[in-house]
Structures are given as C-alpha cells and as structure tokens.
Design an enzyme around this catalytic site. Structure first.
Site, PDB file in Angstrom:
ATOM      1  N   HIS A  87      40.454  22.361  48.951  1.00  0.00           N
ATOM      2  CA  HIS A  87      41.587  23.266  48.746  1.00  0.00           C
ATOM      3  C   HIS A  87      42.803  22.544  48.164  1.00  0.00           C
ATOM      4  O   HIS A  87      43.392  22.988  47.174  1.00  0.00           O
ATOM      5  CB  HIS A  87      41.930  23.909  50.086  1.00  0.00           C
ATOM      6  CG  HIS A  87      42.936  24.995  50.047  1.00  0.00           C
ATOM      7  ND1 HIS A  87      44.286  24.752  50.138  1.00  0.00           N
ATOM      8  CD2 HIS A  87      42.807  26.345  49.960  1.00  0.00           C
ATOM      9  CE1 HIS A  87      44.939  25.912  50.105  1.00  0.00           C
ATOM     10  NE2 HIS A  87      44.062  26.885  49.998  1.00  0.00           N
ATOM     11  N   ASN A 125      46.186  36.183  52.922  1.00  0.00           N
ATOM     12  CA  ASN A 125      45.085  36.992  52.399  1.00  0.00           C
ATOM     13  C   ASN A 125      44.533  37.972  53.433  1.00  0.00           C
ATOM     14  O   ASN A 125      43.341  38.241  53.466  1.00  0.00           O
ATOM     15  CB  ASN A 125      43.940  36.087  51.919  1.00  0.00           C
ATOM     16  CG  ASN A 125      44.380  35.091  50.867  1.00  0.00           C
ATOM     17  OD1 ASN A 125      45.344  35.331  50.153  1.00  0.00           O
ATOM     18  ND2 ASN A 125      43.703  33.975  50.779  1.00  0.00           N
TER      19      ASN A 125
END
Length: 323
Positions: free
Chosen positions: A86, A183
């Site tokens: 990430h 999210n």
C-alpha cells in the site's frame, strides 16, 4: 483504544512492467505545472503508511529519509521497507520518477520522507501515528528542507484528542495534512460515514472518483469532504519492483498530496514569500472543478491543476474582446 487501520482498498491488477502514463496523473493535469515548478523539486512529502520499497527503481532516488514506528522487523527503526504494498503504491502516485519501464507520479521531483506506522497486516497503534506526525513536524533536511505535506491513507472510527492536537500542530506549522475519506460508503450521498483523522476540519479530506468522473461507490460521504481525485484502478508502483492497479480513497489522497507538492513552490515563487497552510489550501481549492454532486460527496470538486491558468486565459481573452 482500537488500532488505526489501513483504509481498505481493492487490488485490481499486479504487473511486472508498466510503460504507461498513469491516467490519474493525466486527469488532474499535473503536467501543466511541471515546467514552472521543476516537477515539484524541493517539496518534501511525508508518507505516513506501511513504508515503501526503498530500492524500487521508480522511487529510490526520491526517498530522503524515513523511520519505522512499528514492531515489524523486530522494531528496527531504520527499516521502513514496505511489507504490504500500500505505502509503495501511494508513494509512487506522489513522486515516481519517469523511467523507461515504469510510471510517473504527480510531482516526480518531490522528495519523500517515509514514515512506517502500519504493519504488514495494515494496522497500527494510535501512538505510532501521533509520533510519526511529530517526526514529520520536526524533520529537517541537510539543506534546511522541511516537510510541507503529509499524506495519510489510513483511518479509524475513533476521534482521539491527542491525534487531533498533533494534526492541529502540523497545520499551524505550515504543513498541509491530506487524508483519505475512507471506503465505507454505501453509494448514497445523503448518508454520512466518518473516519479519523480524515474528518478533522483541519485536514484536507479526499474522496474518490472513477475515470468517468463519477463518484466511486465506495467513497465515504460526509460534511468535511474537501475535494475528490482519481481513485479507481490507479496505476502506480508496488513491492518487489512491480506495479499495480488499486482502487480506494487511499489512491485518491496521494494525487492531492502530489498536487500540493507542485502548488506550494509555484505560489511561493509568485508571492515571493512562505505561505501559511490556510493560504495554500485556498490555492488548492482554486484548482477544483465542480462535478455536479452534493458537497458531502465531492466537496469543492475534482482537483484540476491547470484550472487557474485556464481561467486567467479566458479572462484575458474576454477583456481583450471587450476593449
């Protein structure tokens, strides 16, 4: 207190090579400022994440330092390598250099300070993140360089006062703090989802859109969204020298952090002085294009770095025609 976590994201594709100009960089028209800002040269962005592949060919020359705040690598503070993927992806969107096999970031000559606060599993303690923000505030390069932008694609449900205080301290010292919205979205603009530190008023909270400039169905909506940026199938650097397409507000955030790495040297050269964080924020928002969604979904709109130039050009054409 629960741990802070990597904001969930989707891995769409992993690639050995990526001879491609990333669509997200194109969409925000980053290249329109490259000539006037030397591609962000001199700007230092602190990436507070899972670390970064230190020897990735697209990134190794952009990393100016780092620190590992986690228990990974037996707590070795000097090892801030990415054991997740990430952080390397985020770093590449900000400042990957252009080479023949790779991608290019929004500000390819900006410098990266890599602060590893999340483990390989993607979680981290609040005090690791607080310490990393303090580290970014106090960091100074060999030529007196200072961090001007912090990029954080992480979040948690808890509003921790110590976290809020250190974010405020960073902003008061002229650092723009850019955070992913999260999210947990349900595809509806009128239901609010909150994650911290993104929802602090002092941070620049970023939501995500897709290639068609449609609000991503996963993006959080709330009353603190500041702007949106590309966050679906974003191509960037990845671990093991590879590349990947990932989706999430995590991917939108570094577009804005990289954008600020271009805006700050541009406007400070124009005004011939150091600018405060609120002044930089106003310059950022001048470069947003409303997309027609509610403020809770898009804030001020899509980051478009060429917008001020286009408006000045239109104004100049209009005034000439009126004479």
């Amino acid at each position: 207190m629960s741990e802070m976590k990597l904001i969930p994201y989707r891995t769409e594709q992993i690639l050995q090579e990526a001879e491609e100009f990333p669509n997200g960089v194109k969409m925000i028209e980053a290249q329109s400022l490259w000539d006037r800002t030397s591609q962000g040269k001199g700007s230092v962005v602190a990436v507070i994440d899972t670390g970064c592949q230190m020897d990735h060919p697209d990134l190794e020359n952009r990393i100016v330092g780092g620190y590992n705040f986690t228990d990974d690598y037996e707590g070795d503070e000097t090892n801030y390598d990415d054991n997740n993927g990430h952080g390397t992806h985020v770093a590449g969107t900000i400042a990957a250099i252009d080479n023949e096999q790779g991608v290019i970031g929004v500000a390819p000559q900006a410098d990266l300070l890599i602060l590893k606060v999340l483990s390989g599993e993607g979680s981290g303690q609040y005090d690791w993140i607080i310490s990393a923000i303090e580290y970014a505030i106090n960091w100074e390069g060999p030529q007196g360089e200072r961090v001007r932008v912090i990029s954080m694609s992480l979040g948690g449900p808890e509003d921790a006062e110590e976290m809020h205080q250190v974010v405020q301290k960073a902003v008061n010292q002229g650092i723009s703090v850019v955070c992913a919205a999260g999210n947990e979205g349900d595809g509806r603009e009128n239901t609010y989802e909150y994650a911290y530190p993104g929802c602090y008023n002092e941070v620049i909270q970023v939501g995500a859109i897709d290639e068609q400039r449609t609000i991503a169905d996963f993006t959080n909506t709330n009353d603190e969204i500041d702007l949106v940026a590309p966050g679906v199938k974003i191509l960037s650097t990845y671990t093991e020298g590879k590349y990947a397409r990932l989706s999430g507000t995590s991917m939108a955030t570094p577009h804005v952090a990289g954008g600020l790495a271009l805006i700050i040297p541009l406007v400070e050269a124009q005004f011939q002085r150091s600018m405060s964080e609120p002044e930089i924020f106003s310059q950022l928002i001048k470069r947003t294009l409303p997309l027609g969604y509610s403020k809770s979904a898009e804030g001020n709109g899509l980051l478009m770095l060429s917008l001020t130039d286009k408006l000045e050009e239109l104004f100049s054409t209009y005034t000439t025609a009126m004479k």
